[in-house]
Design a protein around this motif. Structure first.
Motif, PDB file in Angstrom:
ATOM      1  N   PHE A 245       1.186   3.953  -2.958  1.00 45.52           N
ATOM      2  CA  PHE A 245       0.895   5.361  -2.641  1.00 45.52           C
ATOM      3  C   PHE A 245       2.031   6.266  -3.097  1.00 45.52           C
ATOM      4  CE2 PHE A 245       1.385   9.016   0.156  1.00 45.52           C
ATOM      5  CZ  PHE A 245       0.122   9.597   0.121  1.00 45.52           C
ATOM      6  N   GLY A 246       3.261   5.883  -2.770  1.00 44.68           N
ATOM      7  CA  GLY A 246       4.402   6.714  -3.132  1.00 44.68           C
ATOM      8  C   GLY A 246       4.626   6.791  -4.631  1.00 44.68           C
ATOM      9  N   ALA A 247       4.354   5.689  -5.337  1.00 40.00           N
ATOM     10  CA  ALA A 247       4.577   5.662  -6.785  1.00 40.00           C
ATOM     11  C   ALA A 247       3.443   6.311  -7.563  1.00 40.00           C
ATOM     12  CB  ALA A 247       4.767   4.220  -7.260  1.00 40.00           C
ATOM     13  N   LEU A 248       2.300   6.562  -6.899  1.00 40.89           N
ATOM     14  CA  LEU A 248       1.134   7.114  -7.594  1.00 40.89           C
ATOM     15  C   LEU A 248       0.844   8.566  -7.215  1.00 40.89           C
ATOM     16  CD1 LEU A 248      -1.420   6.807  -9.355  1.00 40.89           C
ATOM     17  CD2 LEU A 248      -2.580   5.896  -7.321  1.00 40.89           C
ATOM     18  N   VAL A 249       0.743   8.859  -5.925  1.00 42.66           N
ATOM     19  CA  VAL A 249       0.251  10.171  -5.498  1.00 42.66           C
ATOM     20  C   VAL A 249       1.236  11.311  -5.798  1.00 42.66           C
ATOM     21  CG1 VAL A 249      -0.529  11.521  -3.520  1.00 42.66           C
ATOM     22  CG2 VAL A 249      -1.256   9.148  -3.769  1.00 42.66           C
ATOM     23  N   PRO A 250       2.525  11.212  -5.439  1.00 44.69           N
ATOM     24  CA  PRO A 250       3.436  12.311  -5.800  1.00 44.69           C
ATOM     25  C   PRO A 250       3.517  12.575  -7.306  1.00 44.69           C
ATOM     26  CG  PRO A 250       4.407  10.955  -4.088  1.00 44.69           C
ATOM     27  CD  PRO A 250       3.193  10.234  -4.549  1.00 44.69           C
ATOM     28  N   PRO A 251       3.593  11.538  -8.180  1.00 46.46           N
ATOM     29  CA  PRO A 251       3.571  11.832  -9.619  1.00 46.46           C
ATOM     30  C   PRO A 251       2.264  12.485 -10.075  1.00 46.46           C
ATOM     31  CG  PRO A 251       4.492   9.655  -9.251  1.00 46.46           C
ATOM     32  CD  PRO A 251       3.933  10.113  -7.939  1.00 46.46           C
ATOM     33  N   LEU A 252       1.128  12.059  -9.489  1.00 48.16           N
ATOM     34  CA  LEU A 252      -0.138  12.720  -9.810  1.00 48.16           C
ATOM     35  C   LEU A 252      -0.092  14.195  -9.422  1.00 48.16           C
ATOM     36  CD1 LEU A 252      -3.026  10.250  -8.829  1.00 48.16           C
ATOM     37  CD2 LEU A 252      -2.663  11.310 -11.061  1.00 48.16           C
ATOM     38  N   ALA A 253       0.454  14.478  -8.246  1.00 48.39           N
ATOM     39  CA  ALA A 253       0.570  15.856  -7.786  1.00 48.39           C
ATOM     40  C   ALA A 253       1.506  16.655  -8.682  1.00 48.39           C
ATOM     41  CB  ALA A 253       1.071  15.878  -6.338  1.00 48.39           C
ATOM     42  N   ALA A 254       2.599  16.008  -9.119  1.00 51.70           N
ATOM     43  CA  ALA A 254       3.520  16.686 -10.031  1.00 51.70           C
ATOM     44  C   ALA A 254       2.827  17.005 -11.351  1.00 51.70           C
ATOM     45  CB  ALA A 254       4.749  15.807 -10.268  1.00 51.70           C
ATOM     46  N   GLY A 255       1.985  16.079 -11.812  1.00 56.48           N
ATOM     47  CA  GLY A 255       1.230  16.325 -13.042  1.00 56.48           C
ATOM     48  C   GLY A 255       0.258  17.478 -12.893  1.00 56.48           C
ATOM     49  N   VAL A 256      -0.390  17.558 -11.737  1.00 52.96           N
ATOM     50  CA  VAL A 256      -1.279  18.688 -11.472  1.00 52.96           C
ATOM     51  C   VAL A 256      -0.487  19.994 -11.471  1.00 52.96           C
ATOM     52  CG1 VAL A 256      -2.793  19.741  -9.747  1.00 52.96           C
ATOM     53  CG2 VAL A 256      -2.955  17.301 -10.212  1.00 52.96           C
TER      54      VAL A 256
ATOM     55  N   SER B 282       8.379   6.925  -4.974  1.00 57.18           N
ATOM     56  CA  SER B 282       8.485   5.481  -4.740  1.00 57.18           C
ATOM     57  C   SER B 282       9.431   5.186  -3.587  1.00 57.18           C
ATOM     58  CB  SER B 282       8.986   4.789  -6.010  1.00 57.18           C
ATOM     59  OG  SER B 282       8.097   4.994  -7.083  1.00 57.18           O
ATOM     60  N   TYR B 283      10.535   5.918  -3.529  1.00 53.72           N
ATOM     61  CA  TYR B 283      11.499   5.726  -2.438  1.00 53.72           C
ATOM     62  C   TYR B 283      10.850   6.037  -1.090  1.00 53.72           C
ATOM     63  CZ  TYR B 283      15.592   6.409   0.529  1.00 53.72           C
ATOM     64  OH  TYR B 283      16.506   6.331   1.552  1.00 53.72           O
ATOM     65  N   LEU B 284      10.110   7.154  -1.035  1.00 51.35           N
ATOM     66  CA  LEU B 284       9.448   7.523   0.211  1.00 51.35           C
ATOM     67  C   LEU B 284       8.426   6.472   0.614  1.00 51.35           C
ATOM     68  CD1 LEU B 284       8.844   9.588   2.449  1.00 51.35           C
ATOM     69  CD2 LEU B 284       7.211  10.679   0.878  1.00 51.35           C
ATOM     70  N   GLY B 285       7.645   5.986  -0.358  1.00 52.34           N
ATOM     71  CA  GLY B 285       6.664   4.948  -0.058  1.00 52.34           C
ATOM     72  C   GLY B 285       7.312   3.684   0.469  1.00 52.34           C
ATOM     73  N   CYS B 286       8.432   3.292  -0.114  1.00 52.83           N
ATOM     74  CA  CYS B 286       9.152   2.097   0.349  1.00 52.83           C
ATOM     75  C   CYS B 286       9.639   2.261   1.774  1.00 52.83           C
ATOM     76  CB  CYS B 286      10.332   1.806  -0.579  1.00 52.83           C
ATOM     77  SG  CYS B 286       9.860   1.126  -2.176  1.00 52.83           S
ATOM     78  N   ARG B 287      10.184   3.411   2.069  1.00 55.73           N
ATOM     79  CA  ARG B 287      10.710   3.641   3.422  1.00 55.73           C
ATOM     80  C   ARG B 287       9.578   3.653   4.446  1.00 55.73           C
ATOM     81  NH1 ARG B 287      15.240   2.364   4.697  1.00 55.73           N
ATOM     82  NH2 ARG B 287      15.922   4.193   5.880  1.00 55.73           N
TER      83      ARG B 287
ATOM     84  N   GLY C 251       0.813  -1.215   0.000  1.00 56.65           N
ATOM     85  CA  GLY C 251       0.000   0.000   0.000  1.00 56.65           C
ATOM     86  C   GLY C 251       0.841   1.258   0.000  1.00 56.65           C
ATOM     87  N   TRP C 252       1.885   1.281   0.831  1.00 59.80           N
ATOM     88  CA  TRP C 252       2.754   2.449   0.895  1.00 59.80           C
ATOM     89  C   TRP C 252       3.560   2.623  -0.399  1.00 59.80           C
ATOM     90  CZ3 TRP C 252       2.194   6.535   3.532  1.00 59.80           C
ATOM     91  CH2 TRP C 252       1.719   6.508   4.851  1.00 59.80           C
ATOM     92  N   VAL C 253       4.043   1.520  -0.942  1.00 61.33           N
ATOM     93  CA  VAL C 253       4.797   1.609  -2.198  1.00 61.33           C
ATOM     94  C   VAL C 253       3.910   2.151  -3.317  1.00 61.33           C
ATOM     95  CG1 VAL C 253       5.992   0.276  -3.983  1.00 61.33           C
ATOM     96  CG2 VAL C 253       6.415  -0.227  -1.572  1.00 61.33           C
TER      97      VAL C 253
END
Length: 431
Positions: A114-125, A344-349, A110-112
């Motif tokens: 989240f990290g791989a999806l939400v920050p890139p979505l925010a960057a796209g916004v 992704s790194y943040l989600g993994c950690r 779940g965290w991985v």
């Protein structure tokens, strides 16, 4: 006389089809050679070769020459064969990923994801907001604001499962923790991404019912996979696999292809169908020799999947595009790569993974490949992306994918003496 003409015409078309396949595999060999010279994964060379062929042919003889070399009926047949290879390859890759026992908790995955999806979505916004703030009509177009923002967000969050699976297979990373987590996370993101893409297209058309229909289709697909999961664990299935493995292999291939065709017809990616069927295949060897059966399916898929990379790539740049928007291209590339890597790194950690696994997954999740190009083409065709914005995002996808191999090799060398790498590789060897 008519019968003779029909036979000659069929023979001519068959010969044309065979020549096209031979030409594609020649392109594959050239792409792999260039990939080896430049230190890239083989699949990146295959994709790049396919992307170059279209513009070269058009540059030599125009679109008429491309149509003569690859007429509609021949292209449709080759494309169908390519998609068969893709589905079979993904089915086998997902099943292999699940072997070897438990490897991740729901919290970690779940965290991985989240990290791989939400920050890139925010960057796209953020990228979409920059385009809106500039007010450049060549980048903005006339699509609704909501559909444009959502489309850019999806474009920066996609990870290409076909290319990722091929890289994991080529580098023997399928059984590693980073390989399994990245593939599982990409599968979840792919499903969410297609739903968001359908919502963006629906908003552009002024009708949101399409997104709801695709959501229902996904639920039906999941329910079908659960039914298949139960059916394949029955005594009848075990006897069939043990006594006539070839029949079992053909039957499973037909099930996978049918599921993929249905989901694609219902507006989702065919990859989702292959993922669901692959996830339903037994991952243990105790009930029946499933490995032998899936191995046959995977070998056919591995032989055919390069056709998919080349054929899909051929048509991307064969159309007339706008001028290169350098500022938007650089910004999209930097935001896309950095958001995926660090997210992704943040989600993994946060999910309890080591620093090395976090970096590995961050690099692997940046594989955009042809899934990204298909998404961009959908947005371009729907009128959400202008030619200039489409080109900027295509370059982002290609650069992000091209960095995957070198960055992973750099990590491998940097941590080659690390105990973490040794443990991760030992798991792959035992599997």
């Amino acid at each position: 006389m008519n019968a003779l003409f029909h036979v000659l015409d069929s023979a001519t078309r068959t010969g044309h089809f065979v020549l096209v396949l031979l030409a594609i595999y020649l392109i594959v060999l050239v792409g792999r050679l260039l990939a080896r010279v430049t230190g890239q994964p083989r699949v990146v060379g295959e994709v790049a070769a396919g992307l170059v062929v279209g513009p070269v042919v058009v540059g030599i003889g125009g679109h008429r020459l491309l149509d003569d070399l690859l007429p509609t009926d021949i292209f449709a047949a080759v494309r169908q064969l390519a998609h068969i290879g893709l589905v079979l390859f993904i089915m086998g890759a997902v099943r292999e990923m699940r072997t070897g026992g438990a490897w991740a908790t729901r919290r970690t995955l779940g965290w991985v994801t989240f990290g791989a999806l939400v920050p890139p979505l925010a960057a796209g916004v953020g990228l979409a907001g920059w385009v809106l703030w500039r007010g450049d009509a060549a980048l903005r177009g006339d699509a609704s604001t909501a559909s444009f923002i959502l489309m850019i967000g999806v474009s920066l969050s996609i990870t290409a499962i076909p290319v990722l699976a091929r890289i994991l297979s080529d580098r023997s990373l399928t059984y590693t923790r980073a390989g399994r987590l990245s593939m599982a996370s990409a599968a979840v993101i792919d499903g969410i991404g297609w739903l968001l893409l359908s919502l963006a297209i629906s908003l552009a058309a002024g009708n949101t019912s399409g997104c709801l229909d695709r959501g229902k289709s996904l639920l039906i697909g999941v329910a079908g996979a659960l039914v298949l999961l139960r059916a394949l664990r029955t005594r009848v299935a075990s006897l069939l696999v043990g006594r006539v493995p070839w029949v079992a292999a053909v039957a499973l291939a037909v099930v996978g292809l049918t599921a993929s065709w249905l989901l694609q017809r219902w507006g989702l990616s065919e990859v989702i169908g292959a993922l669901l069927v692959g996830a339903a295949l037994p991952a243990d060897e105790a009930r029946a020799p499933w490995g032998q059966v899936i191995g046959r399916i995977t070998r056919v898929g591995t032989a055919l999947v390069p056709i998919f990379f080349v054929v899909t790539g051929v048509m991307v740049f064969a159309k007339q595009l706008g001028a290169m928007p350098w500022t938007a291209t650089v910004l999209a590339t930097v935001l896309g790569i950095c958001a995926k890597l660090f997210g992704s790194y943040l989600g993994c950690r946060l999910g309890g993974e080591s620093r090395l696994v976090g970096l590995q997954i961050g690099v692997l999740m940046n594989t955009r490949g042809l899934t990204e190009l298909v998404v961009l083409q959908a947005g371009f065709t729907a009128g959400i992306l202008t030619p200039e914005m489409f080109l900027a995002l295509v370059v982002m996808a290609l650069v992000a994918t091209a960095t995957t191999g070198p960055l992973y090799t750099l990590l491998d060398r940097r941590f080659s003496t690390s105990e973490e790498v040794g443990m991760d590789r030992s798991v792959a060897v035992r599997a």
